[in-house]
Structures are given as structure tokens and as C-alpha cells.
Design an enzyme around this catalytic site. Structure first.
Site, PDB file in Angstrom:
ATOM      1  N   ASP A  77      -4.681   8.529  -0.175  1.00  0.00           N
ATOM      2  CA  ASP A  77      -4.742   8.989   1.216  1.00  0.00           C
ATOM      3  C   ASP A  77      -5.058  10.466   1.345  1.00  0.00           C
ATOM      4  OD1 ASP A  77      -4.162   6.406   1.909  1.00  0.00           O
ATOM      5  OD2 ASP A  77      -2.018   6.764   2.094  1.00  0.00           O
ATOM      6  N   SER A  98       0.834  -1.203   0.000  1.00  0.00           N
ATOM      7  CA  SER A  98       0.000   0.000   0.000  1.00  0.00           C
ATOM      8  C   SER A  98       0.878   1.266   0.000  1.00  0.00           C
ATOM      9  CB  SER A  98      -0.957  -0.077   1.192  1.00  0.00           C
ATOM     10  OG  SER A  98      -1.887   0.973   1.148  1.00  0.00           O
ATOM     11  N   HIS A 116      -4.936  -0.539  -3.991  1.00  0.00           N
ATOM     12  CA  HIS A 116      -6.367  -0.685  -3.648  1.00  0.00           C
ATOM     13  C   HIS A 116      -7.239  -0.167  -4.792  1.00  0.00           C
ATOM     14  CE1 HIS A 116      -4.692  -1.156   0.373  1.00  0.00           C
ATOM     15  NE2 HIS A 116      -4.243   0.076   0.356  1.00  0.00           N
TER      16      HIS A 116
END
Lengths: 233, 233
Positions: free
Chosen positions: B137, B122, B159
Site C-alpha cells: 500500500d 489483505s 496479492h
């Protein structure tokens, strides 16, 4: 002096551009006949001209003229001479980068704090907060600072989504992200749902629209604030 | 020389930490008995110690020692003397800010390019790309730069979610955001779905896992790349 409207979104699902805010916008700009539109956030990468036309088309329906900030050779003069402002949504990083590059962020703040009416939607509302650090946008460019105008003493998270909106495969929820922000910052955050807006008239800051907002403060459980409540920290 | 694994996620839905990658991780770190864990991304704000314990617990199950980078008084020496690295997920802004503050970003890159094994998940995979500008983010802190290690010549969107995952009320899809990135940048982006990873062995860069990845290049329609394909631009 403040006369400010910061909305979560420009367009409700199934609605047309700014239509749900029409009577509010008429009231906000009642003593103004020309508005400077700030098109820098460029949603989906549309041009400054195209974006300004979109704003112009709405404001024509309420008999207000619109000039795009990019149409001026000296943008600082345009800000100083403006009667009122509208900053459209899009990518907050793009918007903030350009406002800082052109030395406009604090100049715009100063003009708004003289009482000139300001309308922001989405990214345009993010820049009304203390900093842009509760945006939902992707960091597609690097701004020289994350600081924004601080027209209010909190941050805004526009397009706020409830936990239940997410499926398990979708990763961090909005709440998780805002809590991460508060692990590193002290600034309260208003999770502003679609159709909600913040209306500032001088010292009075109120949540408007029909929905409550979710409020996040450091070391407190998040809580709901009812529509039409005063916002005060 | 490169021996690198960049994964979309650490944990599959319903699975346990790193379990789906266990055999890959054993292979990656086969000639190493101690790994430096970089805990700076701090998911949900957990402490560096807690996060390191989580990594240590997994690596104990494959008989590898783990030291947290924050446990060293001189972090630059820790990087230089390390046998291999693992950077955990969390907030990419936090991670990148600290790596730049401690002057570790390019030092870490140099050590990895000597052939020391590197595992990222990630946020830890985001920093393997050219820059962090395709992270999902929230910008909870301001890094001194968005540049990352450039272990590969593209960016990663971990993701990655398909359009169909979103309801209409959820705002911009991941595709829309990545296209906005490409309106301002030339760097190709790999939309890496959960359960997928990129495996780099010297000059060979391959997409692994069972799913295709979605590839975004400037001025091209996005396209799917099949699992086990070579990635090359």
C-alpha cells in the site's frame, strides 16, 4: 531562489543512466564543478560506493566531479559546503530515514533554497515534494517522519502508470492509490510519467519532457496537464 | 492457543465478497455468534459504516452477527469482550495507524492468542505478521509504528504477483521489493497469491488454497512452497 530538476526516472526503457536528461543536466549544473551525490536510497540494496560510482561515471562524461555524501566524516558540513546536489532513486523509505537520522532533510532544503542546483530522480524527486506519502515503494524501514523538503508545494508520484497498464489481477491502480492519499490529505499530486520532469527556476515551475502529467487535487476529477505547462495551485 | 485465518484477498476476480472462503469461515467461527469487524483500512476511502455493512451482509448469510468496532464508545472494551474478529482489507497504513492510536494492536493480539478466532484479509492479514513492512500500500498516513501483532513469526505479502505479470515499463517487481526488504530485515516473507490463505491452529501453521506460495528468506534464493504444506522457519 530555486534551480531544481525533479525527474520521474533516471533511465528510460532501453536507454542508459541519465542519458535522456544529459543536456538538461549540463544546463542545471553549468556553474558548478563538483556535485554531492546522495546515495542513501540504494536501489536493489547496492552499496553507497557502488551507487556513487554509477553517478560519478555519468557526470565524468560532462566533466563534473562527484563526491558521495557517505564519503564525508561530517555530512552536515558536506551539505553546507556543497556547490550542488544529486539524489538518486531507490527506496524512498531508506532515503528519508537516513536524511532525518543525520538531520539533513531541512539542511539540504535550506541549501537548495539558496539557489544551489538540485537534481532528483524518482525517490530523489519524491523528497522534493511536501512529503513522501505518494511514493510507490515498500516500507522496508521506518523513518522518523514522512515529511520531506517541500521544494515545491505539491507531491510527486514518480513512474506514474495509467489505468490501462494494469490487468484486473494486479489490484489497486496508481490512480486508486493516489485517490486514497487524497481522502486523507489536501496536498495536490503530480502523476509524473516516465521521461517527464519538473523544472523549477525561482518562481517558475514547469512540466517538461514530451508527455502530459496527470494532476490529482482533492475533491476534483483528475486531469491532464500538457507538457511545457506551468504548474501552479 | 491460535485459531487464525490470514487470506491474501477477500474477493477473487469475478467472485463475490468472501465467497471463496465461505466454508472455511463457517468452520473458523463455528463456536461464535457475533464477530467484531475492524473497518479501519477503508478501501477506496469508504466509510466505516459502509464497510461494516459489507461484512455484515456476508456474515448474515452464515447466520453470524457483526458489530463494527467504530460503533462502540469504548473500543478497548469491545476488543476484550469480543468472541471473534474480522479485519477487512484496504490501506494498511490507515489500519495500523488507528490500531496504534487507539492502543488496540497488542490488546487485539492478546485476545487472539487466547484462542478467539481471527480472520484477516489483505491489510487484515498484513497485521497478523511481525510488521507491516511488506504491504503493497501507499503510505497515505504516518503510523506511530510499523509493528503489528506477530500472530505468526513471519511477514505476509498479500496479492503476491509473479515476475511475469509485469511489463518492463512497470518498474520494480514484487520480488525486487521483497528482496529490498530483506536487505534491511531478517524476517521471512510469504508471498501469498490470490486465492491462498494461511490457517493457524495452535502450533500448526499451514498454507491453504490451491496455489503454492513464494517464500523469501534472507540470504537464500526464493523458493516455492506447495499448497497444504506446513509453514515453519
Amino acid at each position: 531562489m530555486r534551480d531544481i530538476l525533479l525527474a520521474s526516472t533516471s533511465t528510460l526503457l532501453g536507454g542508459t543512466y541519465l542519458n535522456y536528461l544529459k543536456s538538461e543536466i549540463i544546463e542545471l549544473f553549468k556553474s558548478v564543478d563538483e556535485i554531492i551525490f546522495i546515495p542513501y536510497a540504494r536501489p536493489s540494496g547496492i552499496s553507497h560506493d557502488e551507487y556513487t560510482e554509477k553517478a560519478r561515471s555519468f557526470f565524468a562524461s560532462i566533466n563534473k566531479k562527484v563526491k558521495g555524501l557517505h564519503e564525508f566524516s561530517t555530512v552536515t558540513d558536506a551539505i553546507k559546503n556543497a556547490q550542488g546536489f544529486f539524489t538518486g532513486g531507490g527506496n524512498t523509505f531508506l532515503l528519508v530515514k537516513q536524511l532525518h537520522e543525520h538531520k539533513l532533510m531541512y539542511m539540504l532544503r535550506d541549501e537548495v533554497l539558496k539557489g544551489k542546483p538540485y537534481l532528483g530522480c524518482s525517490a530523489g524527486s519524491n523528497i522534493g515534494g511536501m512529503n513522501m506519502q505518494t511514493t510507490n515503494d515498500m516500507p522496508i524501514v521506518y523513518p522518523s517522519s514522512f515529511e520531506t523538503m517541500g521544494l515545491v508545494d505539491f507531491n510527486i508520484n514518480p513512474h506514474f502508470l495509467d489505468e490501462a497498464t494494469y490487468t484486473k489481477s494486479m489490484g489497486e491502480t496508481r490512480e486508486t492509490r493516489i485517490k486514497e492519499f487524497l481522502s486523507q490529505n489536501q496536498i495536490p499530486v503530480i502523476g509524473l510519467r516516465e521521461g517527464s520532469w519538473i523544472r523549477v527556476k525561482n518562481d517558475l515551475v514547469k512540466l517538461e519532457g514530451s508527455l502530459p502529467a496527470k494532476i490529482f487535487e482533492k475533491d476534483k476529477e483528475p486531469y491532464e496537464l500538457a507538457a511545457h505547462s506551468e504548474i501552479s495551485f
